[in-house]
Write an enzyme that holds these catalytic residues in place. Structure first.
Site, short mmCIF file in Angstrom:
data_model
loop_
_atom_site.label_atom_id
_atom_site.label_comp_id
_atom_site.label_asym_id
_atom_site.label_seq_id
_atom_site.Cartn_x
_atom_site.Cartn_y
_atom_site.Cartn_z
N HIS A 1 0.20 -5.42 -3.81
CA HIS A 1 1.15 -4.67 -4.83
C HIS A 1 2.44 -4.33 -4.07
O HIS A 1 2.18 -3.54 -3.13
CB HIS A 1 0.20 -3.61 -5.44
CG HIS A 1 0.98 -2.73 -6.44
ND1 HIS A 1 1.83 -3.26 -7.36
CD2 HIS A 1 1.06 -1.34 -6.50
CE1 HIS A 1 2.56 -2.17 -7.86
NE2 HIS A 1 2.17 -1.13 -7.48
N ASN B 1 8.90 -1.25 -7.90
CA ASN B 1 7.48 -1.48 -8.29
C ASN B 1 7.42 -1.53 -9.52
O ASN B 1 7.95 -0.93 -10.52
CB ASN B 1 6.99 0.19 -8.01
CG ASN B 1 5.56 -0.01 -8.25
OD1 ASN B 1 4.97 -0.75 -9.02
ND2 ASN B 1 4.83 1.18 -7.74
N CYS C 1 -1.42 -0.43 -11.75
CA CYS C 1 -0.81 -1.60 -10.56
C CYS C 1 -2.05 -2.31 -10.28
O CYS C 1 -1.88 -3.27 -9.67
CB CYS C 1 -0.16 -0.46 -9.74
SG CYS C 1 1.33 0.36 -10.26
N1 COA Z 1 16.95 10.77 -3.73
C1 COA Z 1 16.98 11.70 -2.87
N2 COA Z 1 16.25 12.69 -2.53
C2 COA Z 1 14.91 12.62 -3.18
C3 COA Z 1 14.68 11.81 -3.92
C4 COA Z 1 15.47 10.68 -4.20
N3 COA Z 1 15.67 10.01 -5.12
N4 COA Z 1 13.47 11.87 -4.23
C5 COA Z 1 13.02 13.20 -3.60
N5 COA Z 1 14.02 13.54 -2.81
C6 COA Z 1 14.02 14.61 -2.09
C7 COA Z 1 12.95 15.88 -2.30
O1 COA Z 1 13.61 16.57 -3.51
C8 COA Z 1 12.75 16.54 -1.11
O2 COA Z 1 13.79 17.53 -0.84
P1 COA Z 1 13.57 18.77 -0.46
O3 COA Z 1 12.65 18.62 0.92
O4 COA Z 1 14.62 19.44 -0.23
O5 COA Z 1 12.68 19.48 -1.40
C9 COA Z 1 12.86 15.39 -0.23
O6 COA Z 1 13.40 14.42 -0.88
C10 COA Z 1 11.31 14.85 0.27
O7 COA Z 1 10.71 14.57 -0.93
P2 COA Z 1 8.97 13.98 -0.95
O8 COA Z 1 8.86 13.95 -2.26
O9 COA Z 1 8.45 14.99 0.20
O10 COA Z 1 9.42 12.60 -0.16
P3 COA Z 1 8.36 11.73 0.63
O11 COA Z 1 8.85 11.35 2.01
O12 COA Z 1 7.03 11.96 0.36
O13 COA Z 1 8.89 10.17 -0.37
C11 COA Z 1 8.01 8.99 -1.89
C12 COA Z 1 8.63 10.24 -1.52
C13 COA Z 1 7.92 8.81 -3.50
C14 COA Z 1 9.10 7.78 -1.54
C15 COA Z 1 6.66 8.66 -1.20
O14 COA Z 1 5.79 9.76 -1.32
C16 COA Z 1 5.89 7.58 -1.75
O15 COA Z 1 6.30 6.41 -1.21
N6 COA Z 1 4.70 7.76 -2.38
C17 COA Z 1 4.10 6.76 -2.79
C18 COA Z 1 4.35 6.55 -4.20
C19 COA Z 1 4.04 5.06 -4.98
O16 COA Z 1 4.10 4.02 -4.32
N7 COA Z 1 3.73 5.13 -6.26
C20 COA Z 1 3.30 4.15 -6.94
C21 COA Z 1 1.76 3.80 -6.54
S1 COA Z 1 1.15 2.50 -7.38
#
Ligand code: COA
Length: 320
Positions: free
Chosen positions: A247, A277, A111
């Site tokens: 980004h 993204n 990215c």
């Molecule tokens: N739909 C529904 N539930 C989902 C899900 C989806 N698409 N994805 C994950 N969950 C659930 C998980 O299973 C978890 O459930 P549990 O608590 O029962 O285990 C819960 O939601 C929380 O998951 P978690 O991974 O802790 O969520 P989060 O608050 O960290 O959010 C992201 C996840 C990916 C949105 C966040 O971590 C993020 O934005 N990270 C940056 C990623 C990024 O930008 N990457 C590219 C960079 S270039």
């Protein structure tokens, strides 16, 4: 001598996939995706391919710049999802647009790729080696994400963005780039494995894996850090910056970065709601959108900043 953007272009596949569409094929919901990421829909390839999308964006950028493909000295395609191991996507774009006098190669910085490519071409301009370039950020991550992993697949979309750049008196003022390979495993996609006929194995194809929270922490720390460094080293006040073009990864990342920099969120343009993204494409895609809407005026100072797998990060301060 520095580097000025004189034309932009973009391309996104026609196929739009909403959060509700995804909720029909996996356990997720529009509410979950929107509140955690700001994404409502994304464009997903129906087989267009990286080189095709890149070439379409390139043609638009050349047209806007009023530059003929034969005038290009260099083509850099930033991508993590080329159609082929070789030839490079950049060479395929070269063939598609007829840029017979250019050197063409790909650059892999996920990215951060567009910024790394822009800064690389800038170095060629500064050293006087080249004068006219085409930089493309293009990714078709839909072929790399694991569609059974709802934690990652909902975040990404496909697309391309391009910029024609020219050696000029105004443009890029300063740049910063960095990498931390030790943290690479938090966001990775393993390539084809080495099993073969001799080892009696079958090559496995890897899919993207991500530790979302680690990536989040990295982005909200590193991006403000390098923007501050950029401002400090140029002596430019943050109030002089019209837009912080970042980004497009996640709305909450924007909120956190804006807060840490103490800059109003409305100076951070966003189109993540419509594209998700798009990795290397995200910055040139939004630059093109803004450019076509007439958001940039000559002399405007903008900062563009990216971060992603590698881990990698980079920022550039430029005068439009
Ligand atoms: N739909 C529904 N539930 C989902 C899900 C989806 N698409 N994805 C994950 N969950 C659930 C998980 O299973 C978890 O459930 P549990 O608590 O029962 O285990 C819960 O939601 C929380 O998951 P978690 O991974 O802790 O969520 P989060 O608050 O960290 O959010 C992201 C996840 C990916 C949105 C966040 O971590 C993020 O934005 N990270 C940056 C990623 C990024 O930008 N990457 C590219 C960079 S270039």
């Amino acid at each position: 001598m520095t580097t000025r953007i004189i034309g932009t272009g973009s391309y996104a596949p026609e196929n739009r996939v909403t959060n509700d569409d995804l909720a029909k094929i996996m356990e997720t919901s529009d509410e979950w995706i929107r509140t955690r990421t700001g994404i409502s829909e994304r464009h997903i390839s129906s087989g267009e391919g990286t080189s095709f999308m890149a070439a379409e964006a390139a043609k638009q950028a050349l047209e806007m710049a009023g530059v003929k493909a034969e005038e290009l000295d260099i083509i850099l395609l930033a991508t993590s999802s080329p159609d082929k191991c070789f030839p490079s996507g950049a060479c395929e774009v070269q063939a598609a647009i007829g840029a017979k006098n250019a050197v063409a190669f790909d650059l892999s910085a996920a990215c951060s790729g567009f910024i790394f490519a822009l800064n690389t071409v800038h170095s060629f301009f500064k050293s006087g080696i080249y004068k006219t370039g085409l930089i493309i950020g293009c990714d078709e991550l839909s072929k790399l994400v694991d569609w059974s992993d709802r934690r990652t697949c909902v975040l990404f979309g496909d697309g391309a963005g391009a910029a024609v750049v020219k050696a000029d008196e105004t443009g890029i003022k300063h740049l910063i780039m960095g990498s931390d390979g030790v943290k690479g495993p938090v966001l990775e996609c393993v390539s084809r494995t080495t099993e073969n006929f001799l080892t009696k194995g079958h090559p496995q194809v890897g899919y993207m894996t991500m530790d979302g929270q680690e990536v989040f922490k990295f982005a909200v720390k590193k991006v403000p850090e390098c923007i501050r460094q950029l401002l400090e080293e140029t002596g430019v006040d943050k109030e002089e910056i019209k837009y912080f073009v970042l980004h497009q990864a996640n709305y909450r990342i924007f909120e956190s970065i804006a807060k840490r920099l103490d800059v109003s969120l409305d100076r951070f343009p966003m189109n993540i709601d419509r594209y998700g993204n798009t990795s290397g494409a995200s910055i040139p895609l939004i630059l093109d959108e803004m450019n076509r809407e007439g958001k940039f005026e000559k002399g405007d100072k903008i900062i563009i900043a990216g971060f992603g797998a590698g881990l990698t990060w980079g920022a550039t301060l430029m005068e439009w």
